[in-house]
Scaffold this motif. Structure first.
Motif, PDB file in Angstrom:
ATOM      1  N   ARG A 137       0.832  -1.213   0.000  1.00 15.93           N
ATOM      2  CA  ARG A 137       0.000   0.000   0.000  1.00 15.93           C
ATOM      3  C   ARG A 137       0.861   1.255   0.000  1.00 15.93           C
ATOM      4  N   LEU A 138       1.945   1.238   0.789  1.00 16.34           N
ATOM      5  CA  LEU A 138       2.864   2.380   0.803  1.00 16.34           C
ATOM      6  C   LEU A 138       3.432   2.615  -0.591  1.00 16.34           C
ATOM      7  N   SER A 139       3.877   1.562  -1.233  1.00 19.81           N
ATOM      8  CA  SER A 139       4.453   1.701  -2.563  1.00 19.81           C
ATOM      9  C   SER A 139       3.414   2.226  -3.546  1.00 19.81           C
ATOM     10  N   GLY A 140       2.184   1.724  -3.441  1.00 18.82           N
ATOM     11  CA  GLY A 140       1.123   2.202  -4.317  1.00 18.82           C
ATOM     12  C   GLY A 140       0.844   3.689  -4.142  1.00 18.82           C
ATOM     13  N   ARG A 141       0.858   4.152  -2.876  1.00 26.78           N
ATOM     14  CA  ARG A 141       0.646   5.584  -2.621  1.00 26.78           C
ATOM     15  C   ARG A 141       1.779   6.417  -3.204  1.00 26.78           C
ATOM     16  N   LEU A 142       3.005   5.927  -3.080  1.00 26.41           N
ATOM     17  CA  LEU A 142       4.143   6.663  -3.624  1.00 26.41           C
ATOM     18  C   LEU A 142       4.065   6.737  -5.150  1.00 26.41           C
ATOM     19  N   PHE A 143       3.696   5.632  -5.789  1.00 26.52           N
ATOM     20  CA  PHE A 143       3.572   5.631  -7.246  1.00 26.52           C
ATOM     21  C   PHE A 143       2.520   6.636  -7.715  1.00 26.52           C
ATOM     22  N   ALA A 144       1.488   6.854  -6.892  1.00 25.45           N
ATOM     23  CA  ALA A 144       0.403   7.762  -7.272  1.00 25.45           C
ATOM     24  C   ALA A 144       0.688   9.220  -6.916  1.00 25.45           C
ATOM     25  N   SER A 145       1.850   9.523  -6.351  1.00 29.43           N
ATOM     26  CA  SER A 145       2.160  10.867  -5.868  1.00 29.43           C
ATOM     27  C   SER A 145       2.669  11.771  -6.987  1.00 29.43           C
ATOM     28  N   ALA A 146       2.631  13.087  -6.715  1.00 31.53           N
ATOM     29  CA  ALA A 146       3.149  14.062  -7.677  1.00 31.53           C
ATOM     30  C   ALA A 146       4.658  13.909  -7.857  1.00 31.53           C
ATOM     31  N   ASP A 147       5.377  13.637  -6.755  1.00 35.81           N
ATOM     32  CA  ASP A 147       6.823  13.452  -6.855  1.00 35.81           C
ATOM     33  C   ASP A 147       7.155  12.288  -7.792  1.00 35.81           C
ATOM     34  N   ALA A 148       6.454  11.174  -7.627  1.00 34.24           N
ATOM     35  CA  ALA A 148       6.733  10.014  -8.467  1.00 34.24           C
ATOM     36  C   ALA A 148       6.407  10.302  -9.929  1.00 34.24           C
ATOM     37  N   ALA A 149       5.313  11.031 -10.173  1.00 34.03           N
ATOM     38  CA  ALA A 149       4.971  11.382 -11.556  1.00 34.03           C
ATOM     39  C   ALA A 149       6.094  12.190 -12.188  1.00 34.03           C
ATOM     40  N   ALA A 150       6.637  13.153 -11.422  1.00 33.49           N
ATOM     41  CA  ALA A 150       7.736  13.970 -11.939  1.00 33.49           C
ATOM     42  C   ALA A 150       8.991  13.136 -12.137  1.00 33.49           C
ATOM     43  N   GLY A 151       9.285  12.269 -11.161  1.00 33.33           N
ATOM     44  CA  GLY A 151      10.490  11.456 -11.251  1.00 33.33           C
ATOM     45  C   GLY A 151      10.436  10.454 -12.383  1.00 33.33           C
ATOM     46  N   MET A 152       9.297   9.779 -12.550  1.00 31.52           N
ATOM     47  CA  MET A 152       9.180   8.785 -13.614  1.00 31.52           C
ATOM     48  C   MET A 152       9.175   9.438 -14.994  1.00 31.52           C
ATOM     49  N   THR A 153       8.528  10.598 -15.104  1.00 33.12           N
ATOM     50  CA  THR A 153       8.541  11.314 -16.382  1.00 33.12           C
ATOM     51  C   THR A 153       9.968  11.727 -16.749  1.00 33.12           C
ATOM     52  N   ALA A 154      10.693  12.246 -15.772  1.00 34.29           N
ATOM     53  CA  ALA A 154      12.080  12.644 -16.028  1.00 34.29           C
ATOM     54  C   ALA A 154      12.920  11.447 -16.440  1.00 34.29           C
ATOM     55  N   PHE A 155      12.712  10.315 -15.778  1.00 32.26           N
ATOM     56  CA  PHE A 155      13.459   9.100 -16.116  1.00 32.26           C
ATOM     57  C   PHE A 155      13.179   8.676 -17.553  1.00 32.26           C
ATOM     58  N   LEU A 156      11.907   8.629 -17.923  1.00 34.28           N
ATOM     59  CA  LEU A 156      11.541   8.195 -19.266  1.00 34.28           C
ATOM     60  C   LEU A 156      12.021   9.173 -20.330  1.00 34.28           C
ATOM     61  N   GLU A 157      12.143  10.460 -19.954  1.00 36.18           N
ATOM     62  CA  GLU A 157      12.630  11.478 -20.892  1.00 36.18           C
ATOM     63  C   GLU A 157      14.138  11.670 -20.815  1.00 36.18           C
ATOM     64  N   ARG A 158      14.794  10.851 -19.991  1.00 34.78           N
ATOM     65  CA  ARG A 158      16.255  10.861 -19.852  1.00 34.78           C
ATOM     66  C   ARG A 158      16.788  12.234 -19.441  1.00 34.78           C
ATOM     67  N   ARG A 159      16.164  12.798 -18.410  1.00 31.87           N
ATOM     68  CA  ARG A 159      16.640  14.072 -17.863  1.00 31.87           C
ATOM     69  C   ARG A 159      16.557  14.006 -16.342  1.00 31.87           C
ATOM     70  N   ASP A 160      17.179  14.981 -15.689  1.00 29.24           N
ATOM     71  CA  ASP A 160      17.148  15.028 -14.231  1.00 29.24           C
ATOM     72  C   ASP A 160      15.760  15.446 -13.737  1.00 29.24           C
ATOM     73  N   PRO A 161      15.298  14.865 -12.608  1.00 23.83           N
ATOM     74  CA  PRO A 161      14.031  15.324 -12.020  1.00 23.83           C
ATOM     75  C   PRO A 161      14.193  16.710 -11.432  1.00 23.83           C
ATOM     76  N   PRO A 162      13.099  17.406 -11.124  1.00 19.84           N
ATOM     77  CA  PRO A 162      13.196  18.808 -10.707  1.00 19.84           C
ATOM     78  C   PRO A 162      13.907  19.058  -9.390  1.00 19.84           C
ATOM     79  N   TRP A 163      14.052  18.028  -8.562  1.00 21.65           N
ATOM     80  CA  TRP A 163      14.690  18.258  -7.250  1.00 21.65           C
ATOM     81  C   TRP A 163      16.206  18.065  -7.270  1.00 21.65           C
ATOM     82  N   THR A 164      16.760  17.645  -8.394  1.00 20.96           N
ATOM     83  CA  THR A 164      18.201  17.403  -8.460  1.00 20.96           C
ATOM     84  C   THR A 164      18.971  18.713  -8.312  1.00 20.96           C
ATOM     85  N   LEU A 165      19.972  18.721  -7.435  1.00 27.73           N
ATOM     86  CA  LEU A 165      20.789  19.920  -7.199  1.00 27.73           C
ATOM     87  C   LEU A 165      22.036  19.901  -8.076  1.00 27.73           C
TER      88      LEU A 165
END
Length: 246
Positions: free
Chosen positions: A218-246
């Motif tokens: 359930r925890l993993s499912g909630r994380l997958f449904a989060s805004a952070d995960a959407a941003a991170g997975m999109t960045a991964f699929l687009e081969r770029r850094d996610p927005p929180w990378t320093l």
């Protein structure tokens, strides 16, 4: 038109060889692959001719974790828990042969196997934290058999490490040249003796899967449904850094 199997099967002198064969997505844990692997394990578990199971793969990757392109990705954690439970309760030893890379949830599959061997070229990464996720389900078998302090480092940092380090921290049993001896030893074992011994070696993992599996799925499912995960997975699929990378 018939669909090609994602998990190929053959019997080799009492060893059921299950080959993950979905190289287009690096043997990702799609719902189809999870279903086929569970079915293949069930068949091997009930076959009196099978003494042990060998899970191997085609392509350059043993398993890349969740299939991030699949619309049902949030359902995957529950399916992965079921797969880990199937491996843990199977009355036959399960051996993993890693000839390529292992990522994220694929490391849970690897760690759930009773014995594992890997080539020197293989690499390993817990990439979840960089995607806005956590290795929730995978942590159960990984922590059951590995060095918790070392795993904390790799869980948190997402650093890549090699087979020598994977062996040192308890994630992999031995290098690939040990495989023939391992399979010979399993072929020499009594079915009753192997099943009873496996009950001893998997007791801790089975207890944790029962106690924590549903909550971690359930925890993993909630994380997958989060805004952070959407941003991170999109960045991964687009081969770029996610927005929180320093």
């Amino acid at each position: 038109m018939a669909t090609a199997p994602l998990v190929r099967r053959h019997l080799d002198r009492g060893v059921a060889v299950l080959t993950l064969d979905s190289p287009r997505n690096r043997n990702a844990l799609s719902s189809g692959l999870l279903d086929e692997l569970n079915d293949a394990l069930d068949q091997a578990g009930g076959d009196p001719e099978v003494r042990a199971v060998l899970v191997t793969h085609t392509g350059t990757t043993f398993c890349s974790g969740a299939d991030l392109t699949e619309g049902r990705v949030a359902e995957g954690p529950g399916q992965l828990v079921a797969l880990l439970e199937r491996i843990a309760v199977l009355p036959k030893p399960v051996v993993a042969e890693v000839k390529g890379h292992v990522r994220a949830g694929g490391l849970g599959l690897l760690a759930a196997c009773d014995i594992s061997v890997a080539t020197a070229a293989a690499t390993y990464t817990f990439s979840e934290s960089r995607l806005g996720l956590a290795p929730a389900v995978a942590s159960m078998p990984v922590l059951a058999g590995g060095d918790a302090r070392a795993m904390a480092r790799y869980f948190l940092t997402g650093e890549r490490f090699d087979t020598a380090e994977a062996i040192r921290i308890g994630l992999v049993t031995a290098r690939e040249d040990a495989l023939d001896g391992i399979l010979a030893g399993l072929r020499a074992g009594s079915p009753q003796g192997l099943a009873a011994t496996k009950e001893l070696t998997t007791a801790g993992l089975r207890e944790r899967l029962t106690a924590d599996g549903p909550a971690l799925a359930r925890l993993s499912g909630r994380l997958f449904a989060s805004a952070d995960a959407a941003a991170g997975m999109t960045a991964f699929l687009e081969r770029r850094d996610p927005p929180w990378t320093l």
